[in-house]
Scaffold this motif. Structure first.
Motif, PDB file in Angstrom:
ATOM      1  N   ARG A  23       0.858  -1.180   0.000  1.00  0.00           N
ATOM      2  CA  ARG A  23       0.000   0.000   0.000  1.00  0.00           C
ATOM      3  C   ARG A  23       0.889   1.224   0.000  1.00  0.00           C
ATOM      4  O   ARG A  23       1.685   1.417   0.900  1.00  0.00           O
ATOM      5  CB  ARG A  23      -0.888   0.005   1.225  1.00  0.00           C
ATOM      6  CG  ARG A  23      -1.706   1.248   1.331  1.00  0.00           C
ATOM      7  CD  ARG A  23      -3.130   0.918   1.603  1.00  0.00           C
ATOM      8  NE  ARG A  23      -3.870   2.149   1.688  1.00  0.00           N
ATOM      9  CZ  ARG A  23      -4.878   2.425   0.905  1.00  0.00           C
ATOM     10  NH1 ARG A  23      -5.254   1.580   0.011  1.00  0.00           N
ATOM     11  NH2 ARG A  23      -5.515   3.552   1.037  1.00  0.00           N
ATOM     12  N   CYS A 109     -16.067   7.247 -11.265  1.00  0.00           N
ATOM     13  CA  CYS A 109     -15.118   6.249 -10.786  1.00  0.00           C
ATOM     14  C   CYS A 109     -14.307   6.852  -9.638  1.00  0.00           C
ATOM     15  O   CYS A 109     -13.662   7.875  -9.794  1.00  0.00           O
ATOM     16  CB  CYS A 109     -14.193   5.805 -11.914  1.00  0.00           C
ATOM     17  SG  CYS A 109     -13.021   4.534 -11.403  1.00  0.00           S
ATOM     18  N   GLU A 112      -9.598   3.119  -8.433  1.00  0.00           N
ATOM     19  CA  GLU A 112      -9.335   2.400  -9.669  1.00  0.00           C
ATOM     20  C   GLU A 112     -10.534   1.634 -10.194  1.00  0.00           C
ATOM     21  O   GLU A 112     -10.694   1.471 -11.398  1.00  0.00           O
ATOM     22  CB  GLU A 112      -8.176   1.421  -9.459  1.00  0.00           C
ATOM     23  CG  GLU A 112      -6.862   2.108  -9.203  1.00  0.00           C
ATOM     24  CD  GLU A 112      -5.754   1.108  -8.956  1.00  0.00           C
ATOM     25  OE1 GLU A 112      -5.975  -0.104  -9.124  1.00  0.00           O
ATOM     26  OE2 GLU A 112      -4.657   1.541  -8.584  1.00  0.00           O
ATOM     27  N   SER A 113     -11.396   1.139  -9.306  1.00  0.00           N
ATOM     28  CA  SER A 113     -12.441   0.252  -9.788  1.00  0.00           C
ATOM     29  C   SER A 113     -13.756   0.339  -9.016  1.00  0.00           C
ATOM     30  O   SER A 113     -14.561  -0.571  -9.058  1.00  0.00           O
ATOM     31  CB  SER A 113     -11.929  -1.190  -9.766  1.00  0.00           C
ATOM     32  OG  SER A 113     -11.509  -1.523  -8.465  1.00  0.00           O
ATOM     33  N   SER A 114     -13.991   1.430  -8.300  1.00  0.00           N
ATOM     34  CA  SER A 114     -15.239   1.619  -7.567  1.00  0.00           C
ATOM     35  C   SER A 114     -16.070   2.674  -8.282  1.00  0.00           C
ATOM     36  O   SER A 114     -15.647   3.816  -8.426  1.00  0.00           O
ATOM     37  CB  SER A 114     -14.963   2.075  -6.139  1.00  0.00           C
ATOM     38  OG  SER A 114     -14.255   1.089  -5.441  1.00  0.00           O
ATOM     39  N   CYS A 143     -10.036  -4.218 -16.693  1.00  0.00           N
ATOM     40  CA  CYS A 143      -9.041  -5.281 -16.550  1.00  0.00           C
ATOM     41  C   CYS A 143      -9.667  -6.445 -15.780  1.00  0.00           C
ATOM     42  O   CYS A 143     -10.527  -6.248 -14.933  1.00  0.00           O
ATOM     43  CB  CYS A 143      -7.777  -4.770 -15.863  1.00  0.00           C
ATOM     44  SG  CYS A 143      -7.973  -4.374 -14.138  1.00  0.00           S
ATOM     45  N   ARG A 144      -9.209  -7.625 -16.068  1.00  0.00           N
ATOM     46  CA  ARG A 144      -9.790  -8.817 -15.448  1.00  0.00           C
ATOM     47  C   ARG A 144      -9.205  -9.125 -14.077  1.00  0.00           C
ATOM     48  O   ARG A 144      -9.758  -9.930 -13.333  1.00  0.00           O
ATOM     49  CB  ARG A 144      -9.614 -10.012 -16.375  1.00  0.00           C
ATOM     50  CG  ARG A 144     -10.372  -9.836 -17.665  1.00  0.00           C
ATOM     51  CD  ARG A 144     -10.246 -11.104 -18.518  1.00  0.00           C
ATOM     52  NE  ARG A 144     -10.881 -10.927 -19.813  1.00  0.00           N
ATOM     53  CZ  ARG A 144     -12.172 -11.108 -20.028  1.00  0.00           C
ATOM     54  NH1 ARG A 144     -12.955 -11.469 -19.043  1.00  0.00           N
ATOM     55  NH2 ARG A 144     -12.675 -10.931 -21.225  1.00  0.00           N
ATOM     56  N   CYS A 145      -8.104  -8.494 -13.729  1.00  0.00           N
ATOM     57  CA  CYS A 145      -7.473  -8.803 -12.440  1.00  0.00           C
ATOM     58  C   CYS A 145      -8.115  -8.055 -11.278  1.00  0.00           C
ATOM     59  O   CYS A 145      -7.963  -8.452 -10.123  1.00  0.00           O
ATOM     60  CB  CYS A 145      -5.983  -8.515 -12.494  1.00  0.00           C
ATOM     61  SG  CYS A 145      -5.593  -6.780 -12.740  1.00  0.00           S
ATOM     62  N   CYS A 146      -8.840  -6.965 -11.538  1.00  0.00           N
ATOM     63  CA  CYS A 146      -9.454  -6.154 -10.484  1.00  0.00           C
ATOM     64  C   CYS A 146     -10.928  -6.504 -10.320  1.00  0.00           C
ATOM     65  O   CYS A 146     -11.595  -6.889 -11.268  1.00  0.00           O
ATOM     66  CB  CYS A 146      -9.339  -4.672 -10.807  1.00  0.00           C
ATOM     67  SG  CYS A 146      -7.662  -4.081 -10.941  1.00  0.00           S
ATOM     68  N   THR A 147     -11.425  -6.339  -9.130  1.00  0.00           N
ATOM     69  CA  THR A 147     -12.849  -6.498  -8.879  1.00  0.00           C
ATOM     70  C   THR A 147     -13.489  -5.122  -8.982  1.00  0.00           C
ATOM     71  O   THR A 147     -13.245  -4.256  -8.146  1.00  0.00           O
ATOM     72  CB  THR A 147     -13.103  -7.084  -7.482  1.00  0.00           C
ATOM     73  OG1 THR A 147     -12.454  -8.343  -7.395  1.00  0.00           O
ATOM     74  CG2 THR A 147     -14.583  -7.245  -7.216  1.00  0.00           C
ATOM     75  N   HIS A 148     -14.271  -4.913 -10.015  1.00  0.00           N
ATOM     76  CA  HIS A 148     -14.967  -3.649 -10.194  1.00  0.00           C
ATOM     77  C   HIS A 148     -16.289  -3.707  -9.427  1.00  0.00           C
ATOM     78  O   HIS A 148     -16.949  -4.747  -9.405  1.00  0.00           O
ATOM     79  CB  HIS A 148     -15.237  -3.402 -11.676  1.00  0.00           C
ATOM     80  CG  HIS A 148     -14.005  -3.126 -12.460  1.00  0.00           C
ATOM     81  ND1 HIS A 148     -13.028  -4.067 -12.683  1.00  0.00           N
ATOM     82  CD2 HIS A 148     -13.569  -2.000 -13.071  1.00  0.00           C
ATOM     83  CE1 HIS A 148     -12.054  -3.546 -13.402  1.00  0.00           C
ATOM     84  NE2 HIS A 148     -12.363  -2.285 -13.644  1.00  0.00           N
ATOM     85  N   GLN A 157     -17.908  -9.799 -14.632  1.00  0.00           N
ATOM     86  CA  GLN A 157     -16.958  -9.644 -15.735  1.00  0.00           C
ATOM     87  C   GLN A 157     -17.448 -10.417 -16.954  1.00  0.00           C
ATOM     88  O   GLN A 157     -17.967 -11.525 -16.813  1.00  0.00           O
ATOM     89  CB  GLN A 157     -15.568 -10.137 -15.338  1.00  0.00           C
ATOM     90  CG  GLN A 157     -14.937  -9.302 -14.279  1.00  0.00           C
ATOM     91  CD  GLN A 157     -13.492  -9.731 -14.022  1.00  0.00           C
ATOM     92  OE1 GLN A 157     -12.975 -10.606 -14.654  1.00  0.00           O
ATOM     93  NE2 GLN A 157     -12.869  -9.057 -13.072  1.00  0.00           N
TER      94      GLN A 157
END
Length: 159
Positions: A23, A109, A112-114, A143-148, A157
């Protein structure tokens, strides 16, 4: 039980542990170097200033965003006066709420993904959603690695 805490409204932000692994603390510039660059006329003031920075790191404003979304359809003046007493700064309010037409966005947004629906104050001083038909399906997964997420709920996804 403490009676003075019963009437006190809860804060609309949470403190986040910023010293954990992986972090970034967003360190920024070293204030101690900036402090000694004051002009000669301001020298006395510079020596009295503290070493503490001006940034407040480690704040999560998710409770604020959920509170604002629940307040859609109510008077903006009432909402804002309540929010001011429960926040450390009012800047995060305007990440979601647009006061001018050119600032309106259907989807906002945060991080990054919220994602959250964009809000605005209409001509009658009522808090409204920019596009009430927006759902989690309208969030584009980048991106597929993050949980949106959309209002805290995971966005499915596409495969």
């Amino acid at each position: 039980m403490r009676t003075h805490q019963l009437n006190k409204p809860s804060k609309l932000y949470r403190s986040v542990n910023t010293t954990t692994r992986h972090r970034s603390n967003n360190p920024g510039a070293e204030y101690r170097w900036e402090r000694n660059r004051k002009k000669v006329g301001e020298e006395l003031q510079a020596k009295r200033e503290t070493m503490h920075g001006r940034q407040k790191r480690g704040r999560d404003y998710t409770p604020l965003f959920h509170f604002l979304i629940k307040q859609i359809g109510k008077s903006w003046d009432d909402i804002f006066s309540e929010v001011c007493g429960r926040l450390d700064t009012t800047k995060p309010v305007f990440w979601l709420v647009a006061l001018h037409e050119h600032q309106r966005r259907e989807l906002v947004c945060i991080g990054e993904s919220s994602f959250y629906p964009g809000l605005f104050v209409d001509g009658n001083g009522i808090l409204q959603q920019v596009n009430p038909s927006i759902t989690g399906k309208d969030v584009q997964v980048t991106c597929r690695c993050c949980t949106h997420t959309y209002i805290g709920e995971p966005v499915p996804q596409l495969d």
